[in-house]
Motif scaffolding. Structure first.
Motif, short mmCIF file in Angstrom:
data_model
loop_
_atom_site.label_atom_id
_atom_site.label_comp_id
_atom_site.label_asym_id
_atom_site.label_seq_id
_atom_site.Cartn_x
_atom_site.Cartn_y
_atom_site.Cartn_z
N UNK A 1 -39.07 4.02 56.21
CA UNK A 1 -38.29 5.25 56.11
C UNK A 1 -39.20 6.45 55.83
N UNK A 2 -40.03 6.33 54.81
CA UNK A 2 -40.92 7.43 54.46
C UNK A 2 -41.94 7.68 55.55
N UNK A 3 -42.46 6.62 56.14
CA UNK A 3 -43.49 6.76 57.17
C UNK A 3 -42.93 7.48 58.40
N UNK A 4 -41.74 7.09 58.84
CA UNK A 4 -41.13 7.75 60.00
C UNK A 4 -40.86 9.21 59.72
N UNK A 5 -40.36 9.52 58.53
CA UNK A 5 -40.10 10.91 58.18
C UNK A 5 -41.36 11.76 58.13
N UNK A 6 -42.41 11.22 57.50
CA UNK A 6 -43.66 11.98 57.36
C UNK A 6 -44.32 12.21 58.72
N UNK A 7 -44.34 11.19 59.56
CA UNK A 7 -44.98 11.33 60.87
C UNK A 7 -44.19 12.26 61.78
N UNK A 8 -42.88 12.23 61.69
CA UNK A 8 -42.06 13.14 62.50
C UNK A 8 -42.34 14.59 62.12
N UNK A 9 -42.44 14.86 60.83
CA UNK A 9 -42.74 16.22 60.37
C UNK A 9 -44.13 16.65 60.82
N UNK A 10 -45.10 15.74 60.73
CA UNK A 10 -46.46 16.07 61.15
C UNK A 10 -46.54 16.34 62.64
N UNK A 11 -45.85 15.52 63.45
CA UNK A 11 -45.85 15.73 64.90
C UNK A 11 -45.22 17.07 65.26
N UNK A 12 -44.13 17.41 64.58
CA UNK A 12 -43.47 18.70 64.85
C UNK A 12 -44.40 19.86 64.53
N UNK A 13 -45.11 19.78 63.42
CA UNK A 13 -46.03 20.86 63.05
C UNK A 13 -47.15 21.01 64.08
#
Length: 438
Positions: A108-120
Motif C-alpha cells: 500500500x505505502x509503496x504503491x502510493x509513494x511511487x505513484x506520487x514520485x512518478x507524477x512529480x
C-alpha cells in the motif's frame, strides 16, 4: 490434527515439534487471510487493471510524440528517438530497485509513494527546456512507474491455481490498454494541445489513480522488520541468485526479452515511418495506428485460459509463430498499408500471448514471486531498450527494412537463447510451495 494442547515440555525445543508446526500453520493462515482481505475479486481485478493501464502508459508517452518533441526542441526526429529507450531503461532500473520489495514491504505505502514520485517526474518532463532534461525526467518517471509489477504478484497470490492464468491475463490486458492509450490518445492530444500537455495530463492521472489504488489495496499481514537503508540493494542482490536457481525462470526471461525487443524496435520506428515521406501522416493520424494494440487487450484473457488448459510451453511457441509471421509482413508494410495492419494485429497477439505465458512461468518458478517477476520484467525491458536504441539508427541508415532486420534478430536470439529444457529446480520449488499452502 496437531494442536497446542498436545505440546509437551520436552518437545518444544525439537525442530519438528508440534509447536513449531503450529507456528508454521499460523503463519500460513495469516498469509492466506492477507490474500483474502480487501475488495471482492472482480472489483480488485478491475482496480488493478485500471492502475496498471494508467501507470504503464507513462513508459510509452514519448514514442508517438517524437516528431513534436524534435520540432519544438529544434532537433532531428531521429535524434529524439533515444528518449523511448531511456524510458525503458528507467523502467528496468526501477524494477531492480523497487519491485523486489514486493516480497517484504507494505505494498500500500509503496504503491502510493511511487505513484506520487512518478507524477512529480512527469511534471518536470512537461516543463523540460531541452532533450537532456527531458531524458532525465522521463528516466525518473519510468523508474517510479513500476507499480504494475508490484500488483501482478499480488494478483497471482490471490488467484486460485486453476484460474491464475486468466487473472493475470486480465491485468496484462490492462497494461496493453495503457500502451494503446499512450499511443492513440497521446498522439491525438499532442497534436491538439502540444506534447507538454500530454506529460502534464499524465502526471495528474497517475497521481489520482495511483493513490486511489493504494487506498483500495487489501491489507497484508507481514512480519515487521527493522528499517534497513540497504533493503533495495539486498533486493537487487537476490535477483541473480533466483535466476541462477531456476532454469525455467531464465527461459521465461530470454523468451520475453526477444519478443519484447522485436515489438519495441518495430513500434519505436513506426511513428517515423508513418509520418515520413512514404505515408505522410500527421502525428495524430499515426497515433491512431496504436488502436491495433487493442488486439493485445482482447487476446490477454484468452491467452490466460490457454495457459491454464494447454500449459506455458505450447502458448509461448504459438506466440513466437505469430511474431515470426508478422516480421515479413511489417517489411511489406513499408510500401503497403494492408500488410502493416495485418502485421500489427499478429505481432500484438503474439506479444500478449507470450507475455501472459512467460509471466505465469516466471511467477510460479520460485518461492520468491516478486523477485522472480523483477528478473523477468527487467530482462524484457533490457531487451526492449536495446532493440529500441538500434531501431532509430537502423531506420536512418537502412530505412524500414533495417528496423525489420533488428526485430527478426531479436526474435531469433530470444528463441535460440532459451532453447534448452527447463530444469527441475522450478518444479521442485512449486511442489514445495504447493505443499506449504495445502
Amino acid at each position: 490434527m496437531t494442536g497446542t494442547n498436545t505440546v509437551t515440555p520436552t518437545a518444544t525445543s525439537h525442530p519438528t515439534s508440534p509447536s513449531t508446526t503450529t507456528s508454521t500453520e499460523t503463519r500460513t493462515h495469516a498469509r492466506t487471510r492477507a490474500r483474502r482481505d480487501g475488495p471482492p475479486t472482480g472489483v480488485f481485478l478491475a482496480v488493478v487493471a485500471l492502475c496498471t493501464a494508467v501507470t504503464a502508459a507513462n513508459i510509452y508517452l514519448a514514442a508517438p510524440l517524437l516528431n513534436l518533441i524534435a520540432h519544438d526542441l529544434g532537433v532531428a526526429p531521429s535524434a529524439a528517438g533515444w528518449i523511448a529507450s531511456v524510458a525503458q531503461l528507467g523502467y528496468a532500473a526501477g524494477l531492480l530497485l523497487f519491485a523486489p520489495l514486493g516480497d517484504t514491504a507494505d505494498r500500500r505505502r509503496l504503491v502510493g509513494a511511487l505513484s506520487a514520485a512518478a507524477a512529480a517526474a512527469l511534471v518536470v518532463a512537461g516543463l523540460a527546456p531541452g532533450l537532456p532534461a527531458l531524458g532525465a525526467a522521463v528516466f525518473a518517471a519510468s523508474a517510479a512507474t513500476v507499480v504494475p509489477q508490484l500488483l501482478v504478484p499480488l494478483v497471482a497470490e490471490r488467484a486460485p491455481a486453476a484460474r491464475r492464468g486468466r487473472h493475470l491475463g486480465v491485468v496484462v490486458a490492462g497494461l496493453f490498454a495503457g500502451v494503446v492509450a499512450a499511443r492513440v490518445l497521446g498522439g491525438l492530444a499532442g497534436q491538439a494541445y502540444g506534447w507538454r500537455a500530454v506529460f502534464l495530463g499524465a502526471a495528474g492521472l497517475t497521481a489520482l489513480i495511483g493513490l486511489a489504488t493504494a487506498v483500495l489495496l487489501p491489507a497484508e499481514t507481514r512480519p515487521r522488520t527493522k528499517t534497513d537503508p540497504l533493503t533495495a540493494l539486498k533486493g537487487i542482490a537476490r535477483v541473480p541468485r533466483v535466476l541462477a536457481a531456476s532454469a525455467e525462470l531464465r527461459s521465461a526471461c530470454l523468451r520475453q526479452a526477444g519478443m519484447y525487443g522485436a515489438w519495441s524496435a518495430l513500434w519505436t520506428a513506426l511513428a517515423l515511418l508513418l509520418t515520413g515521406p512514404g505515408y505522410g501522416m500527421s502525428t495524430g493520424t499515426a497515433g491512431l495506428f496504436g488502436l491495433f494494440g487493442l488486439t493485445a487487450s482482447a487476446v490477454g484473457p484468452l491467452a490466460g485460459g490457454l495457459v491454464d488448459r494447454f500449459g506455458v510451453a505450447r502458448v509461448v511457441g504459438f506466440a513466437y509463430v505469430l511474431a515470426a509471421v508478422s516480421v515479413p509482413l511489417f517489411w511489406l508494410g513499408g510500401s503497403w498499408i494492408w500488410a502493416l495492419c495485418a502485421a500489427a494485429v499478429l505481432l500484438h497477439a503474439g506479444l500478449m500471448a507470450g507475455q501472459v505465458a512467460n509471466q505465469t512461468r516466471a511467477l510460479t518458478a520460485t518461492a520468491s514471486p516478486a523477485t522472480a517477476n523483477t528478473a523477468y520484467i527487467v530482462a524484457a525491458f533490457i531487451g526492449g531498450a536495446a532493440a529500441s536504441a538500434l531501431a532509430a539508427p537502423a531506420f536512418g541508415h537502412w530505412g524500414w527494412g533495417g528496423v525489420c532486420a533488428v526485430a527478426a534478430c531479436w526474435l531469433a536470439l530470444g528463441w535460440l537463447g532459451a532453447a534448452g529444457r527447463p530444469g527441475r529446480t522450478a518444479r521442485t520449488a512449486r511442489a514445495a510451495r504447493g505443499a506449504r499452502t495445502r
